[in-house]
Scaffold this motif. Sequence first.
Motif, PDB file in Angstrom:
ATOM      1  N   MET A 293       0.847  -1.166   0.000  1.00  0.00           N
ATOM      2  CA  MET A 293       0.000   0.000   0.000  1.00  0.00           C
ATOM      3  C   MET A 293       0.897   1.234   0.000  1.00  0.00           C
ATOM      4  O   MET A 293       1.730   1.385   0.878  1.00  0.00           O
ATOM      5  CB  MET A 293      -0.910  -0.043   1.233  1.00  0.00           C
ATOM      6  CG  MET A 293      -1.901   1.065   1.326  1.00  0.00           C
ATOM      7  SD  MET A 293      -3.279   0.795   2.477  1.00  0.00           S
ATOM      8  CE  MET A 293      -2.467   0.583   4.029  1.00  0.00           C
ATOM      9  N   ASP A 294       0.719   2.101  -0.975  1.00  0.00           N
ATOM     10  CA  ASP A 294       1.473   3.342  -1.074  1.00  0.00           C
ATOM     11  C   ASP A 294       0.900   4.323  -0.054  1.00  0.00           C
ATOM     12  O   ASP A 294      -0.200   4.853  -0.230  1.00  0.00           O
ATOM     13  CB  ASP A 294       1.372   3.893  -2.495  1.00  0.00           C
ATOM     14  CG  ASP A 294       2.164   5.165  -2.701  1.00  0.00           C
ATOM     15  OD1 ASP A 294       2.344   5.937  -1.740  1.00  0.00           O
ATOM     16  OD2 ASP A 294       2.587   5.409  -3.850  1.00  0.00           O
ATOM     17  N   ILE A 295       1.638   4.582   1.007  1.00  0.00           N
ATOM     18  CA  ILE A 295       1.165   5.410   2.119  1.00  0.00           C
ATOM     19  C   ILE A 295       0.811   6.818   1.658  1.00  0.00           C
ATOM     20  O   ILE A 295      -0.217   7.372   2.065  1.00  0.00           O
ATOM     21  CB  ILE A 295       2.215   5.454   3.259  1.00  0.00           C
ATOM     22  CG1 ILE A 295       2.470   4.062   3.815  1.00  0.00           C
ATOM     23  CG2 ILE A 295       1.784   6.414   4.352  1.00  0.00           C
ATOM     24  CD1 ILE A 295       1.262   3.390   4.412  1.00  0.00           C
ATOM     25  N   ASN A 296       1.628   7.413   0.818  1.00  0.00           N
ATOM     26  CA  ASN A 296       1.337   8.776   0.347  1.00  0.00           C
ATOM     27  C   ASN A 296       0.073   8.825  -0.492  1.00  0.00           C
ATOM     28  O   ASN A 296      -0.742   9.738  -0.342  1.00  0.00           O
ATOM     29  CB  ASN A 296       2.523   9.341  -0.446  1.00  0.00           C
ATOM     30  CG  ASN A 296       3.716   9.612   0.437  1.00  0.00           C
ATOM     31  OD1 ASN A 296       3.570   9.973   1.607  1.00  0.00           O
ATOM     32  ND2 ASN A 296       4.902   9.419  -0.099  1.00  0.00           N
TER      33      ASN A 296
ATOM     34  N   SER B 106      -2.940   8.249   1.808  1.00  0.00           N
ATOM     35  CA  SER B 106      -3.134   9.417   2.671  1.00  0.00           C
ATOM     36  C   SER B 106      -3.822  10.557   1.924  1.00  0.00           C
ATOM     37  O   SER B 106      -4.730  11.201   2.463  1.00  0.00           O
ATOM     38  CB  SER B 106      -1.796   9.911   3.227  1.00  0.00           C
ATOM     39  OG  SER B 106      -1.249   8.955   4.097  1.00  0.00           O
TER      40      SER B 106
ATOM     41  N   THR C 293      -6.662   3.057   8.899  1.00  0.00           N
ATOM     42  CA  THR C 293      -6.155   3.961   7.867  1.00  0.00           C
ATOM     43  C   THR C 293      -6.931   5.274   7.879  1.00  0.00           C
ATOM     44  O   THR C 293      -6.346   6.358   7.765  1.00  0.00           O
ATOM     45  CB  THR C 293      -6.240   3.290   6.484  1.00  0.00           C
ATOM     46  OG1 THR C 293      -5.456   2.085   6.518  1.00  0.00           O
ATOM     47  CG2 THR C 293      -5.733   4.194   5.384  1.00  0.00           C
TER      48      THR C 293
ATOM     49  N   ASP D 256      -6.028   7.453  10.869  1.00  0.00           N
ATOM     50  CA  ASP D 256      -4.676   8.016  10.826  1.00  0.00           C
ATOM     51  C   ASP D 256      -4.705   9.459  10.332  1.00  0.00           C
ATOM     52  O   ASP D 256      -3.728  10.190  10.482  1.00  0.00           O
ATOM     53  CB  ASP D 256      -3.761   7.190   9.908  1.00  0.00           C
ATOM     54  CG  ASP D 256      -3.270   5.909  10.553  1.00  0.00           C
ATOM     55  OD1 ASP D 256      -3.397   5.772  11.785  1.00  0.00           O
ATOM     56  OD2 ASP D 256      -2.773   5.037   9.813  1.00  0.00           O
ATOM     57  N   THR D 257      -5.813   9.865   9.748  1.00  0.00           N
ATOM     58  CA  THR D 257      -5.963  11.207   9.202  1.00  0.00           C
ATOM     59  C   THR D 257      -6.432  12.169  10.292  1.00  0.00           C
ATOM     60  O   THR D 257      -7.490  11.943  10.893  1.00  0.00           O
ATOM     61  CB  THR D 257      -6.992  11.206   8.043  1.00  0.00           C
ATOM     62  OG1 THR D 257      -6.531  10.286   7.050  1.00  0.00           O
ATOM     63  CG2 THR D 257      -7.140  12.579   7.428  1.00  0.00           C
TER      64      THR D 257
ATOM     65  N   GLY E  23      -4.082  -4.410   1.790  1.00  0.00           N
ATOM     66  CA  GLY E  23      -3.775  -3.036   1.371  1.00  0.00           C
ATOM     67  C   GLY E  23      -4.505  -2.647   0.102  1.00  0.00           C
ATOM     68  O   GLY E  23      -5.037  -1.530  -0.010  1.00  0.00           O
TER      69      GLY E  23
END
Length: 161
Positions: free
Chosen positions: A1-4, A7, A38, A41-42, A146
């Motif tokens: 999973m690409d975190i950026n 996000s 996830t 986390d924001t 992910g």
Amino acid sequence: MDINLISRAVAELGECLRVEDNYLATAESCTGGLLASTLTDTPGSSEWFAGSVVAYSNTVKTNLLGVSPTVLEEHGAVSEPVVMAMAQGVLKAMGAHVSVAISGVAGPGGGTPDKPVGTVWMAWAWPSGSRARLYNFSGTRAEIKGQAVMAAVNGLLSVTR
């Protein structure tokens, strides 16, 4: 999973929900709460995230989300009718404006010829409608989870924009 990537997508989703004063609820099986984690986390997610039910067992799907035992028996937990019922059930239970439900086979075991590892059903619901989609992801257990989270967020963006 690409975190950026995830996000940015979650931040956009949160803004879409916040602007409309809407709340999101999730019902997760194979992702085991990864989507809820996830989302939260924001920063500021409490303004638009109502909550989640991790319905890993069929008993929880039935008792908390209102999935019919007959539907579970006839179609199995990883099926369109089950995720549709999960999405409607969590929408109602949380008093949310939009929901997503996820059920699948994350692996490495548990797959069958009809539902191999990577098979994931998702449904999105809102007061005036719903829709479902079948995904066939690949990779490790973590990668499948992910990919499912990213697909869930993208689906939520498509119904909230």
